[in-house]
Design a protein around this motif. Sequence first.
Motif, short mmCIF file in Angstrom:
data_model
loop_
_atom_site.label_atom_id
_atom_site.label_comp_id
_atom_site.label_asym_id
_atom_site.label_seq_id
_atom_site.Cartn_x
_atom_site.Cartn_y
_atom_site.Cartn_z
N HIS A 255 17.57 -9.89 7.43
CA HIS A 255 16.42 -9.00 7.19
C HIS A 255 16.82 -7.53 7.33
O HIS A 255 16.38 -6.68 6.55
N CYS B 126 16.68 -4.68 4.29
CA CYS B 126 15.92 -3.44 4.43
C CYS B 126 16.83 -2.23 4.22
O CYS B 126 16.44 -1.26 3.56
N HIS C 211 17.69 -1.91 0.48
CA HIS C 211 16.54 -1.44 -0.27
C HIS C 211 16.30 0.05 -0.03
O HIS C 211 16.00 0.82 -0.96
N ASN D 294 10.22 -1.43 7.52
CA ASN D 294 11.00 -1.32 6.28
C ASN D 294 11.88 -0.08 6.24
O ASN D 294 12.74 0.03 5.37
N ASP D 295 11.69 0.86 7.18
CA ASP D 295 12.51 2.06 7.19
C ASP D 295 13.08 2.42 8.55
O ASP D 295 13.97 3.27 8.65
N LEU E 107 7.66 -5.59 9.48
CA LEU E 107 8.13 -6.85 8.91
C LEU E 107 8.30 -7.96 9.94
O LEU E 107 8.16 -9.13 9.62
N MET F 237 7.38 -6.16 0.80
CA MET F 237 7.15 -4.90 1.48
C MET F 237 6.12 -4.06 0.74
O MET F 237 5.22 -3.47 1.35
N ARG G 261 4.84 2.58 5.21
CA ARG G 261 5.61 1.89 6.25
C ARG G 261 5.03 0.51 6.50
O ARG G 261 3.83 0.34 6.65
#
Length: 273
Positions: A125, A129, A132, A59-60, A37, A2, A34
């Motif tokens: 996945h 995310c 994290h 990722n967010d 993914l 990322m 950002r």
Amino acid sequence: MMDHLANTEVNSQRIAAVENCFGASGQPLALPGRVLLGEGILTKECRKKPKPRIFFLFNDILVYGSIVINKRKYNSQHIIPLEDVTLETLPDTLQMKNRWMIKTSKKSFVVSAASLTERKEWISHLEECIKHLLMKTGRQPCTEHAAPWIPDKATDICMRCTQTKFSTLTRRHHCRKCGFVVCADCSRQRFLMPRLSPKPLRVCNLCYRQLLADKKKEAEADRRQTEPIRSAVQGYEPSSGDDSDKSDDEKAEQWPADTEFYTSEVSWSSFHS
């Protein structure tokens, strides 16, 4: 991965392509840091029937929408912050397989993948995310989730009174608290749930009574907390500019005439140093 993709031209182009597909009806998605993914089509269990939806994993955030022309045009964009997401694997049904639930504080819904492998990859996945992101922000996982709406076709009768039968004239309604399919007579009440909406929402009679009871308990708990404070200051009366209602003559009688109150040689400014 990322961090490596965050500021690359490839990532910027991919996000721009998604924005173009949603057009003016969608919100801007490009933000510093950002990363897009992955994407894929999942079947979402909707109120009327299951429908295909396009999903984009950043990722967010998780973004999904309706498919007008695949890879070219989407609408009805929805954006879900990942830090608000909790996942729950569900058993297969006769109609849908490889199911899981995406739960958030505002909306929860069920999706299914084309294969078991695809479901595992999506969940893996998503969980990575979320983990994290929570570590980065220091937030705790969300514990309160909106109830998913039970599909209309799951029942032909009201799930509360079990008497009213639905038809073209007798509409189905959904309780915003439990998600049950109910008739109009069993869902005439409205209740304000700020977590879901700034306006009062339709709830079934059972949930309404429970919500009222919870509200009463909260009010009683607040009253108990403030009661000790009130008791502690029960005899206290704020002073006025005159200090009391007594006259100056009455005050003079309380102190010997030769009392000196300000005989200290310390200057006034010393009291403020």
